[in-house]
Structure formats: structure tokens, C-alpha cells
Design a protein around this motif. Structure first.
Motif, PDB file in Angstrom:
ATOM      1  N   SER A  35      -5.031 -36.901  -1.266  1.00 14.09           N
ATOM      2  CA  SER A  35      -6.012 -37.967  -0.812  1.00 14.09           C
ATOM      3  C   SER A  35      -5.472 -38.365   0.697  1.00 14.09           C
ATOM      4  CB  SER A  35      -6.194 -39.141  -1.642  1.00 14.09           C
ATOM      5  OG  SER A  35      -4.828 -40.048  -1.660  1.00 14.09           O
ATOM      6  N   ALA A  36      -4.046 -38.556   0.806  1.00 14.49           N
ATOM      7  CA  ALA A  36      -3.733 -38.499   2.246  1.00 14.49           C
ATOM      8  C   ALA A  36      -3.941 -37.751   3.338  1.00 14.49           C
ATOM      9  CB  ALA A  36      -2.017 -39.106   2.193  1.00 14.49           C
ATOM     10  N   ILE A  37      -3.673 -36.296   2.860  1.00 11.24           N
ATOM     11  CA  ILE A  37      -4.164 -35.123   3.629  1.00 11.24           C
ATOM     12  C   ILE A  37      -5.557 -35.348   3.999  1.00 11.24           C
ATOM     13  CG2 ILE A  37      -4.271 -32.706   3.959  1.00 11.24           C
ATOM     14  CD1 ILE A  37      -1.852 -32.675   1.982  1.00 11.24           C
ATOM     15  N   ASP A  38      -6.359 -35.457   2.791  1.00 13.87           N
ATOM     16  CA  ASP A  38      -7.967 -35.449   3.189  1.00 13.87           C
ATOM     17  C   ASP A  38      -8.214 -36.581   4.244  1.00 13.87           C
ATOM     18  OD1 ASP A  38      -8.200 -33.298   1.335  1.00 13.87           O
ATOM     19  OD2 ASP A  38      -8.642 -34.713  -0.302  1.00 13.87           O
ATOM     20  N   ASP A  39      -7.676 -37.724   4.000  1.00 15.49           N
ATOM     21  CA  ASP A  39      -8.058 -38.872   4.907  1.00 15.49           C
ATOM     22  C   ASP A  39      -7.533 -38.617   6.284  1.00 15.49           C
ATOM     23  OD1 ASP A  39      -8.573 -41.753   5.074  1.00 15.49           O
ATOM     24  OD2 ASP A  39      -6.557 -42.046   6.164  1.00 15.49           O
TER      25      ASP A  39
ATOM     26  N   LEU B 225      -2.114 -51.105  -6.379  1.00  8.79           N
ATOM     27  CA  LEU B 225      -3.189 -50.274  -6.010  1.00  8.79           C
ATOM     28  C   LEU B 225      -3.562 -50.456  -4.572  1.00  8.79           C
ATOM     29  CD1 LEU B 225      -5.704 -51.139  -8.655  1.00  8.79           C
ATOM     30  CD2 LEU B 225      -4.260 -48.940  -8.827  1.00  8.79           C
ATOM     31  N   HIS B 226      -2.849 -51.408  -3.811  1.00  9.11           N
ATOM     32  CA  HIS B 226      -3.094 -51.493  -2.357  1.00  9.11           C
ATOM     33  C   HIS B 226      -2.381 -50.205  -1.740  1.00  9.11           C
ATOM     34  CE1 HIS B 226       0.944 -53.342  -3.146  1.00  9.11           C
ATOM     35  NE2 HIS B 226       1.046 -53.482  -1.804  1.00  9.11           N
ATOM     36  N   PHE B 227      -1.375 -49.667  -2.356  1.00  7.99           N
ATOM     37  CA  PHE B 227      -0.825 -48.450  -1.798  1.00  7.99           C
ATOM     38  C   PHE B 227      -1.722 -47.298  -1.413  1.00  7.99           C
ATOM     39  CE2 PHE B 227       1.713 -44.568  -2.241  1.00  7.99           C
ATOM     40  CZ  PHE B 227       2.897 -44.777  -1.443  1.00  7.99           C
ATOM     41  N   GLY B 228      -2.643 -47.343  -2.325  1.00  9.86           N
ATOM     42  CA  GLY B 228      -3.384 -46.011  -2.425  1.00  9.86           C
ATOM     43  C   GLY B 228      -4.570 -46.248  -1.480  1.00  9.86           C
ATOM     44  N   VAL B 229      -4.651 -47.442  -0.766  1.00  7.40           N
ATOM     45  CA  VAL B 229      -5.798 -47.533   0.000  1.00  7.40           C
ATOM     46  C   VAL B 229      -5.373 -47.311   1.648  1.00  7.40           C
ATOM     47  CG1 VAL B 229      -7.657 -49.072   0.856  1.00  7.40           C
ATOM     48  CG2 VAL B 229      -6.799 -49.309  -1.649  1.00  7.40           C
ATOM     49  N   HIS B 230      -6.038 -46.110   1.844  1.00 10.72           N
ATOM     50  CA  HIS B 230      -5.259 -45.503   3.342  1.00 10.72           C
ATOM     51  C   HIS B 230      -5.604 -46.458   4.536  1.00 10.72           C
ATOM     52  CE1 HIS B 230      -3.626 -42.249   1.102  1.00 10.72           C
ATOM     53  NE2 HIS B 230      -4.680 -41.913   0.573  1.00 10.72           N
ATOM     54  N   GLY B 231      -6.824 -47.046   4.404  1.00 13.86           N
ATOM     55  CA  GLY B 231      -7.052 -48.196   5.297  1.00 13.86           C
ATOM     56  C   GLY B 231      -6.113 -49.227   5.499  1.00 13.86           C
ATOM     57  N   LEU B 232      -5.598 -49.646   4.653  1.00 14.56           N
ATOM     58  CA  LEU B 232      -4.640 -50.759   4.480  1.00 14.56           C
ATOM     59  C   LEU B 232      -3.210 -50.366   5.178  1.00 14.56           C
ATOM     60  CD1 LEU B 232      -5.326 -52.492   1.175  1.00 14.56           C
ATOM     61  CD2 LEU B 232      -5.962 -53.326   3.229  1.00 14.56           C
ATOM     62  N   PRO B 233      -2.660 -50.834   6.014  1.00 19.02           N
ATOM     63  CA  PRO B 233      -1.239 -50.720   6.378  1.00 19.02           C
ATOM     64  C   PRO B 233      -0.072 -50.801   5.386  1.00 19.02           C
ATOM     65  CG  PRO B 233      -1.959 -52.783   7.620  1.00 19.02           C
ATOM     66  CD  PRO B 233      -3.299 -52.134   6.693  1.00 19.02           C
ATOM     67  N   PHE B 234       0.722 -49.788   5.207  1.00 13.57           N
ATOM     68  CA  PHE B 234       1.942 -50.060   4.070  1.00 13.57           C
ATOM     69  C   PHE B 234       3.189 -50.339   4.884  1.00 13.57           C
ATOM     70  CE2 PHE B 234       5.182 -48.526   1.359  1.00 13.57           C
ATOM     71  CZ  PHE B 234       4.789 -49.397   0.054  1.00 13.57           C
ATOM     72  N   GLY B 235       3.786 -51.468   4.543  1.00 14.82           N
ATOM     73  CA  GLY B 235       5.151 -51.584   5.105  1.00 14.82           C
ATOM     74  C   GLY B 235       5.719 -53.044   4.844  1.00 14.82           C
TER      75      GLY B 235
ATOM     76  N   MET C  87       3.671 -37.821   2.523  1.00  9.64           N
ATOM     77  CA  MET C  87       2.669 -38.645   3.157  1.00  9.64           C
ATOM     78  C   MET C  87       2.920 -39.139   4.547  1.00  9.64           C
ATOM     79  SD  MET C  87       1.205 -41.221  -0.060  1.00  9.64           S
ATOM     80  CE  MET C  87       0.342 -42.181   1.178  1.00  9.64           C
ATOM     81  N   PRO C  88       4.148 -39.355   4.867  1.00  7.77           N
ATOM     82  CA  PRO C  88       4.831 -39.670   6.284  1.00  7.77           C
ATOM     83  C   PRO C  88       4.570 -38.242   7.112  1.00  7.77           C
ATOM     84  CG  PRO C  88       6.667 -40.041   4.856  1.00  7.77           C
ATOM     85  CD  PRO C  88       5.327 -39.830   4.008  1.00  7.77           C
TER      86      PRO C  88
END
Length: 472
Positions: free
Chosen positions: A77-81, A408-418, A131-132
Motif C-alpha cells: 500500500s505504501a508503494i501504491d500510494d 491503525l494510524h500507522f497504516g494511514v499514509h496521509g498521516l505523518p508517522f514519527g 517503506m522508508p
């Protein structure tokens, strides 16, 4: 999957130089980046079964379905995004100049950094490596990846996958233990990402400092689930069970402890026990329950429970007959009730299937207790009362939040993760990851005719009056 020899210091330096020379000679165009990501997606899909086998072998056993959810689904999903948004992310972004600079124009232009280093961990050895890497490739960089030595078969799988997709001077993989990791972090990268423990993160930052290498650190901390008195116990127990025992608790954003109103502690514990028995049966032959990665981590977890018992704390074992099996890496789910802040389970990130359950009297008390343990990578408030949720969000700093659920927030690519503070610095995922591995270059375009041409010495007369008016 063959386990290759460690990368030598000479190989590290030579590979880094080759990556840089190649990048300087031919910086990947947008079309090249897209082709790279498409090839990576296709090659990854074709190797999912081999990936699953490698991870299960490294862990002794890990649930195949957890592998497909956390490694395959999330990575694809990260590649597709990235493919869906690459063109938009890469466009210059117009910025207003303000009326004082009219009619000039300004923009922020994302440009590649160069050679990016990625130090990835063992707990999710594929998605936290790839992913990174996807973000770095999308941004136009070359990448040097050093995966964890604790998952050697998966690391070898990663190296084989990436060698089949990328030229050796565009993406390379280093293998080895702590000494290789230390030398890797000391290379003069244009950006360095580390995912792992806070203690090792400090060492990585120190190794990068002599080169002034910018770093992104994805660390951890003690992520609380705070269940407010209005939220149903059974639903909270079910969702917290997922956030705690997925991957046997070996998750950086996994639930580390639970704060529950004291009146419902007993009911909550009973609901958790019921959830665990429904999910994992008698734990006699647990196909869906992941093992602990190695003996060192197993002994550490065993020590946390031993400390709780020595303190006289109530220890609940939902699978009482299923004693810990160090040889098989099977550490059963364990609850520790009402530990004090000095208990070993509250002194460090647990990173395993032990869950402290802490009763509280008031929401004030629960928030104060959560803030004792620093700023975690994740926070999980459970409440249908908007005011309570907003208060928790405003008073408990955390890297990311899922409300009324976990992970689940980890899987939402529009949200920053950090993270924040001791749980990390910098942001990944989606456009945020793309920007992390880019230089956001500010560009000012002056017009043919510009008032600033007139604002020069001597500062007298109308020039003086104009400057005073502009600066009023």
C-alpha cells in the motif's frame, strides 16, 4: 535462504562511494523513480511466500497472517500510494511573497538529497526497511540499507529482492551486527534514518554527528491505552488485545500498559482473559501466536515477570498451564496488575506480551500517571465523550494517536508517522516521508521591474519615507 557474511568496513566505504558517484552522474528522473517503484512492487508480490518463510524461520514462528498484514499489505500500500501521488509530490509548491515583494514569485521545490542511509529493525523486518526505502526512491535518492542482524534470513531475502530490482549503485544492502551498524551510521550520508530503541538511537545520533548528517529517529516508549469510564469494557479489551498481542507485543507502537477506571479493573481483566483464550485456544500449539525473536529478549521479559512476583504484585496468566517455553521462544500473554512506577515493567518499554493494568480514580489521575513515563510513540484514548478525548490529546504528548482503537494510524499514509522527544524525531509515510528525504528548496523569482531596486543609499528624501512606511 543463505545467510551471507558480514559487510566489511572497506566494502561499506566503497559501496557508499559508488552510490554517491552514480547519483551525481545520473540523478533519477521522475520517470526512472516511477519505473523503479513499479518493478519493486511486482518483484515484491512475486516473493511474498518466500518472505513469509524467511520471517517465520527468523522468529522460530510468526503468524503467516500477521506477516501478510503487517509486512506485505502495508508495504504494497505504501508503494501504491507513492505511485499514485509521485507527480503531485514532486511539483514545485507555490508560496505567497506578500504585497511588499509584489510582483515577485516564490516556490518550494522538492529536490533529492543524494544518498540516504536506512538502519531498520528486526520486529517488522520488511515493512520498516522497505517503506522508508520507497519514500527515499520516490524522492530521487540512492539508498544504502542496513537491516537487522537478528533476522538474518529476512535480511538476505531483502538483499536478494533489491538486487533483482535495482542496480547495485542505486540501492545496496549491508549485512552484519552492531559493529557494522556503528560503522554504517558513521558514513557521510545526506540523510540517515534509524528505527529501533531509544538507547541505540542515541548512539546512532552520536555516530552521525561528526558528519553533521541529518537524522530521523523512529524510537519507542511506553505507549498507554487510557480507557475512560464511559467506554464499554468488552470492546476496549478486544481492541487493546489486538494492539498488545499482535506480533507477541514486539511492536514499537504496541500498547505498553493500560489505564482503566478502578471500578471496572476486574471486569476489564476478565474480558482480556476471555479475548486471549478465544484467539489462541489453549496455547498448546499456537499457530497464530508469534514467538519472541531470540533468547536475549526472552530472558529480559522473563526478568520483568520475576521482578513483579518478587514485589508481590498480582500476575494473571490466562494460559496458566502453558508455562513459558524459552527453547521454542513461546512467551504466553501475561498481565501484571497495579504495578508501582518503580516496578521493572514500568521502568522500560516492554516490547513483549506482558501487559500492566493500572487502575485510576479520576481522569486527572490517569493523565498525570501517563505523563510520568515520558512522551511515547503512540497514545490510545478510549472514550465516546469528545471532551474527554480532546483533553487527553491536549495533555498527553505523543508521536501519534488512534482514538478508540490501536495501531491503525500507522497504516494511514496521509498521516505523518514519527515520535516526539525520547520517542523520536522527524516524520515518515506518504508525502511526509517524501519530504523527509528531499531538500525543500526555497526559490524566489524576482520580476523584471522591482521596487527593491529603488531602496538603496543614500537613504534620504522619499527613499527614507518609503522605508519607514514599509517598516511601520
Amino acid at each position: 535462504m543463505d545467510i551471507a557474511a558480514d559487510t566489511t568496513p572497506e566494502q561499506l566505504n566503497a559501496t557508499h562511494r559508488a552510490l554517491r558517484v552514480a547519483w551525481q552522474a545520473h540523478r533519477p528522473a521522475l520517470s526512472q523513480r516511477r519505473d523503479d517503484l513499479v518493478r519493486l512492487r511486482d518483484a515484491f508480490r512475486a516473493r511474498i511466500d518466500a518472505m513469509d518463510a524467511a520471517i517465520r524461520a527468523d522468529f522460530g514462528h510468526r503468524s503467516e497472517h500477521e506477516n501478510r498484514i503487517s509486512e506485505a499489505m502495508v508495504t504494497l500500500s505504501a508503494i501504491d500510494d507513492a505511485l499514485a501521488h509521485l507527480r503531485a509530490w514532486s511539483r514545485p509548491r507555490r508560496v505567497g511573497t506578500g504585497w511588499r515583494f509584489w510582483p515577485a514569485r516564490a516556490q518550494v521545490r522538492p529536490v533529492p538529497l543524494g544518498v540516504v542511509g536506512i538502519l531498520s529493525p528486526w520486529n517488522y523486518p520488511v515493512n520498516l526497511a522497505l517503506m522508508p526505502l520507497v519514500s527515499a526512491i520516490a524522492a530521487g535518492n540512492h539508498v544504502y540499507l542496513k537491516p537487522s542482524e537478528h533476522t538474518p534470513r529476512t535480511s538476505a531475502w531483502l538483499r536478494e529482492l533489491l538486487a533483482d530490482v535495482f542496480p547495485a549503485d542505486r540501492v545496496a544492502v549491508a549485512l552484519g551486527g552492531p559493529a557494522v551498524g556503528e560503522a554504517f551510521a558513521a558514513l557521510p550520508f545526506d540523510h540517515l534514518l534509524f528505527t529501533g530503541s531509544t538507547a541505540v538511537g542515541r548512539k546512532v545520533m552520536a555516530a552521525a554527528a561528526p558528519n553533521l548528517t541529518p537524522v530521523t529517529l523512529e524510537l519507542g516508549g511506553k505507549a498507554p491505552a487510557l480507557v475512560c469510564a464511559d467506554y464499554p469494557v468488552e470492546k476496549a479489551a478486544a481492541r487493546i488485545a489486538t494492539g498488545k498481542w499482535f506480533n507477541a507485543g514486539q511492536t514499537c507502537i504496541g500498547v505498553d500498559y493500560v489505564l482503566i477506571d478502578a471500578a471496572r479493573q476486574e471486569a476489564f481483566v476478565a474480558a482480556l482473559v476471555g479475548e486471549l483464550r478465544a484467539r489462541y485456544g489453549a496455547l498448546a500449539s499456537p499457530r497464530d501466536y508469534t514467538r519472541i525473536i531470540n533468547a536475549r529478549q526472552y530472558e529480559r521479559l522473563d526478568g520483568l515477570v520475576a521482578d513483579a512476583r518478587a514485589r508481590g504484585l498480582a500476575v494473571v496468566e490466562p494460559f496458566g498451564a502453558a508455562s513459558p517455553d524459552a527453547e521454542a521462544g513461546l512467551f504466553p500473554p501475561t498481565l501484571v496488575l497495579a504495578p508501582g512506577d518503580d516496578a521493572a515493567v514500568m521502568q522500560e518499554e516492554i516490547f513483549g506480551p506482558i501487559l500492566p493494568v493500572l487502575p485510576y480514580g479520576t481522569l486527572d489521575e490517569a493523565i498525570a500517571r501517563a505523563n510520568v513515563f515520558g512522551r511515547p510513540l503512540a497514545l490510545y484514548p478510549f472514550s465516546h465523550d469528545r471532551a474527554s478525548v480532546e483533553r487527553i490529546l491536549s495533555e498527553v504528548p505523543a508521536g501519534g494517536v488512534t482514538v478508540n482503537d490501536t495501531l491503525l494510524h500507522f497504516g494511514v499514509h496521509g498521516l505523518p508517522f514519527g515520535g516526539v522527544g525520547p520517542s523520536g524525531m522527524g516524520m515518515l509515510h506518504g508525502r511526509h516521508g517524501f519530504d523527509t528525504f528531499s531538500k525543500l528548496l526555497p526559490v524566489f523569482h524576482q520580476s523584471r521591474l522591482a521596487a527593491s531596486d529603488l531602496l538603496r543609499p543614500p537613504y534620504t528624501g522619499w527613499v527614507d519615507r518609503m522605508i519607514r512606511w514599509l517598516a511601520r
